[in-house]
Design an enzyme around this catalytic site. Sequence first.
Site, PDB file in Angstrom:
ATOM      1  N   TYR A   1       3.265   9.735   0.547  1.00 22.01           N
ATOM      2  CA  TYR A   1       4.496   9.120   1.603  1.00 22.01           C
ATOM      3  C   TYR A   1       6.063   9.438   1.251  1.00 22.01           C
ATOM      4  CZ  TYR A   1       0.051   6.608   2.727  1.00 22.01           C
ATOM      5  OH  TYR A   1      -1.253   6.259   3.340  1.00 22.01           O
TER       6      TYR A   1
ATOM      7  N   ASP B   1       0.938  -1.116  -0.149  1.00 24.29           N
ATOM      8  CA  ASP B   1      -0.072  -0.009  -0.105  1.00 24.29           C
ATOM      9  C   ASP B   1       0.933   1.137  -0.078  1.00 24.29           C
ATOM     10  OD1 ASP B   1      -2.903   1.212   0.507  1.00 24.29           O
ATOM     11  OD2 ASP B   1      -1.750   2.085   2.041  1.00 24.29           O
TER      12      ASP B   1
ATOM     13  N   HIS C   1      -7.198   9.659  -2.701  1.00 26.90           N
ATOM     14  CA  HIS C   1      -6.618   9.432  -1.322  1.00 26.90           C
ATOM     15  C   HIS C   1      -7.747  10.085  -0.327  1.00 26.90           C
ATOM     16  CE1 HIS C   1      -2.381   9.211   1.006  1.00 26.90           C
ATOM     17  NE2 HIS C   1      -3.687   8.835   1.738  1.00 26.90           N
TER      18      HIS C   1
ATOM     19  N   LYS D   1      -1.911   5.998  -4.377  1.00 23.99           N
ATOM     20  CA  LYS D   1      -3.263   6.913  -4.323  1.00 23.99           C
ATOM     21  C   LYS D   1      -2.939   8.246  -5.000  1.00 23.99           C
ATOM     22  CE  LYS D   1      -3.395   4.775   0.288  1.00 23.99           C
ATOM     23  NZ  LYS D   1      -2.086   4.665   0.781  1.00 23.99           N
TER      24      LYS D   1
HETATM   25  N1  NDP Z   1      -5.582   6.199   3.208  1.00 22.35           N
HETATM   26  C1  NDP Z   1      -5.133   6.662   4.063  1.00 22.35           C
HETATM   27  O1  NDP Z   1      -5.633   8.058   4.246  1.00 22.35           O
HETATM   28  C2  NDP Z   1      -4.426   6.207   5.031  1.00 22.35           C
HETATM   29  C3  NDP Z   1      -3.723   4.776   4.779  1.00 22.35           C
HETATM   30  N2  NDP Z   1      -2.794   4.369   5.549  1.00 22.35           N
HETATM   31  C4  NDP Z   1      -2.147   3.066   5.178  1.00 22.35           C
HETATM   32  O2  NDP Z   1      -2.454   2.304   6.344  1.00 22.35           O
HETATM   33  C5  NDP Z   1      -1.014   1.811   6.755  1.00 22.35           C
HETATM   34  C6  NDP Z   1      -1.242   1.351   8.161  1.00 22.35           C
HETATM   35  O3  NDP Z   1      -1.460   2.669   9.027  1.00 22.35           O
HETATM   36  P1  NDP Z   1      -0.626   3.263  10.127  1.00 22.35           P
HETATM   37  O4  NDP Z   1      -1.073   4.580  10.452  1.00 22.35           O
HETATM   38  O5  NDP Z   1       0.744   3.153   9.610  1.00 22.35           O
HETATM   39  O6  NDP Z   1      -0.858   2.593  11.595  1.00 22.35           O
HETATM   40  P2  NDP Z   1      -0.742   1.200  12.093  1.00 22.35           P
HETATM   41  O7  NDP Z   1      -2.172   0.722  12.593  1.00 22.35           O
HETATM   42  O8  NDP Z   1      -0.471   0.019  10.820  1.00 22.35           O
HETATM   43  O9  NDP Z   1       0.339   1.248  13.100  1.00 22.35           O
HETATM   44  C7  NDP Z   1       1.630   1.106  12.671  1.00 22.35           C
HETATM   45  C8  NDP Z   1       2.453   1.297  14.131  1.00 22.35           C
HETATM   46  O10 NDP Z   1       2.522   0.104  14.695  1.00 22.35           O
HETATM   47  C9  NDP Z   1       3.662  -0.552  15.063  1.00 22.35           C
HETATM   48  N3  NDP Z   1       3.366  -1.866  14.991  1.00 22.35           N
HETATM   49  C10 NDP Z   1       3.403  -2.675  13.609  1.00 22.35           C
HETATM   50  N4  NDP Z   1       3.215  -3.937  14.054  1.00 22.35           N
HETATM   51  C11 NDP Z   1       3.215  -4.030  15.564  1.00 22.35           C
HETATM   52  C12 NDP Z   1       3.241  -5.199  16.330  1.00 22.35           C
HETATM   53  N5  NDP Z   1       2.799  -6.199  15.915  1.00 22.35           N
HETATM   54  N6  NDP Z   1       3.140  -4.702  17.504  1.00 22.35           N
HETATM   55  C13 NDP Z   1       3.334  -3.732  18.051  1.00 22.35           C
HETATM   56  N7  NDP Z   1       3.570  -2.473  17.162  1.00 22.35           N
HETATM   57  C14 NDP Z   1       3.361  -2.710  15.944  1.00 22.35           C
HETATM   58  C15 NDP Z   1       4.454   0.076  13.921  1.00 22.35           C
HETATM   59  O11 NDP Z   1       5.770   0.157  14.578  1.00 22.35           O
HETATM   60  P3  NDP Z   1       7.242  -0.375  13.846  1.00 22.35           P
HETATM   61  O12 NDP Z   1       7.247  -0.060  12.468  1.00 22.35           O
HETATM   62  O13 NDP Z   1       8.325  -0.077  14.764  1.00 22.35           O
HETATM   63  O14 NDP Z   1       6.770  -2.009  14.040  1.00 22.35           O
HETATM   64  C16 NDP Z   1       3.905   1.458  13.746  1.00 22.35           C
HETATM   65  O15 NDP Z   1       4.582   2.247  14.746  1.00 22.35           O
HETATM   66  C17 NDP Z   1      -0.134   3.112   6.483  1.00 22.35           C
HETATM   67  O16 NDP Z   1       1.246   2.705   6.412  1.00 22.35           O
HETATM   68  C18 NDP Z   1      -0.593   3.385   5.069  1.00 22.35           C
HETATM   69  O17 NDP Z   1      -0.110   2.535   4.013  1.00 22.35           O
HETATM   70  C19 NDP Z   1      -2.640   5.192   6.999  1.00 22.35           C
HETATM   71  C20 NDP Z   1      -3.286   6.142   7.376  1.00 22.35           C
HETATM   72  C21 NDP Z   1      -4.353   6.905   6.441  1.00 22.35           C
HETATM   73  O1  NHF Z   2      -2.406   8.028   4.306  1.00 26.09           O
HETATM   74  C1  NHF Z   2      -1.987   8.923   5.294  1.00 26.09           C
HETATM   75  C2  NHF Z   2      -1.160   8.707   6.276  1.00 26.09           C
HETATM   76  O2  NHF Z   2      -1.555   9.615   7.374  1.00 26.09           O
HETATM   77  C3  NHF Z   2      -1.539  11.098   7.272  1.00 26.09           C
HETATM   78  C4  NHF Z   2      -1.695  11.709   8.456  1.00 26.09           C
HETATM   79  O3  NHF Z   2      -2.749  11.423   9.272  1.00 26.09           O
HETATM   80  C5  NHF Z   2      -2.808  11.249   6.556  1.00 26.09           C
HETATM   81  O4  NHF Z   2      -3.227  12.344   6.191  1.00 26.09           O
HETATM   82  C6  NHF Z   2      -2.799  10.248   5.192  1.00 26.09           C
HETATM   83  O5  NHF Z   2      -4.046  10.114   4.632  1.00 26.09           O
END
Ligand code: NDP
Ligand code: NHF
Length: 323
Positions: A51, A46, A113, A80
Amino acid sequence: MSSSRSILMNNNIEIPQLALGTYDIGEEEISNVIESALSVGYRHLDCAWLYGNEKEIGASLSQQFQKGEIKRSDLFITSKLWCSFHKFERVRQQCVITINDLQCQYLDLFLIHWPFAFVDHDPQNNEEHQSNVDDEIDFIETWKAMELLVDERLVKSIGLSNFNEEQIGRILQTCKYKPVVNQVEIHPYCPQIELEYFCKKHQILLEAYAPLGAKNRQWKKENDPEILEDKTIKSIADKYNVPPAAILLRYIIDRNLVCVVKSANYQRIEQNFQCINQNHFQLDEEDFNKIHNDIQIRFRYHQVEDKKYAKEYPFKQWKDFIP
Ligand SMILES: NC(=O)C1=CN([C@@H]2O[C@H](COP(=O)(O)OP(=O)(O)OC[C@H]3O[C@@H](n4cnc5c(N)ncnc54)[C@H](OP(=O)(O)O)[C@@H]3O)[C@@H](O)[C@H]2O)C=CC1
Ligand SMILES: O=C1CO[C@H](CO)[C@@H](O)[C@@H]1O
């Protein structure tokens, strides 16, 4: 190499149920992260222009393809369209830049997005892009341009991200191709039950982002409830003798949703991947219901509250959570 479980989308294309999120993974670590994820068995990445790491991901993929252990067609790559490129003629421009950066020939899935647009910006221009909202650009115009990308075979499927029921309804009224997915925040504090019901009715699959509550987010506030620390989640994790993260991932998988989880750590990348394996462990019905129905806290980690004034800010019903 193992592969992941898939779900059929409304255009009869399969999407792997677990995706590796790539938000907030820096240039210096992304190559190792991609290599680790592919070696463990992830086939869905993803990504997003926002990013800022698509070039590095592309370089890493190119290395993996050259090694010959994995082919482009083995992967499902999502990216996205960023809010600065919602104008009709910008959509194709950003898509082509993303495909070139990712060195992936085509995208499996391209998402809008966010439903709101920012002031128009040329994606070829490297100056800092503006993030001022432009309420005059309608996402219907953007969707029409997205549909042309399918006709041109630059992308296989198109979808949405962060759209609410009303906004999806407007797309459905005029579209040639239905969105295949809507990617939104989902975890027990933000279960999206009404949105799931609406999307199911229209054969749109929900993808869950931030399933672990975006643990290391920079905008964390002191009193934010932390889903990984939730007492119900922790007690269920103790019962199955797994970490709380495994319970949160299974909660998404058992709802038959796509799960997008980020980790930049090899052990956690592997541990998260194991959760989609039914043999690893399964939540029994009583525990699933405790998570789905009994947890009462409601919280959104990705509120993008600085955009709440936008006409198309999608989370109006959540405005109580925004100070
Ligand atoms: N469409 C949108 O607007 C959005 C899309 N996204 C997408 O979704 C993905 C995931 O969301 P995100 O906000 O990153 O949050 P997540 O809920 O995936 O959390 C990520 C965090 O959790 C930690 N983590 C991962 N695995 C574990 C585990 N097994 N135990 C404890 N901690 C863990 C990671 O640390 P570490 O790396 O140290 O393991 C990181 O800090 C994003 O990377 C992106 O691709 C996210 C936000 C908005
Ligand atoms: O994908 C994303 C990752 O996180 C950002 C911060 O909240 C968002 O704005 C964005 O949509």
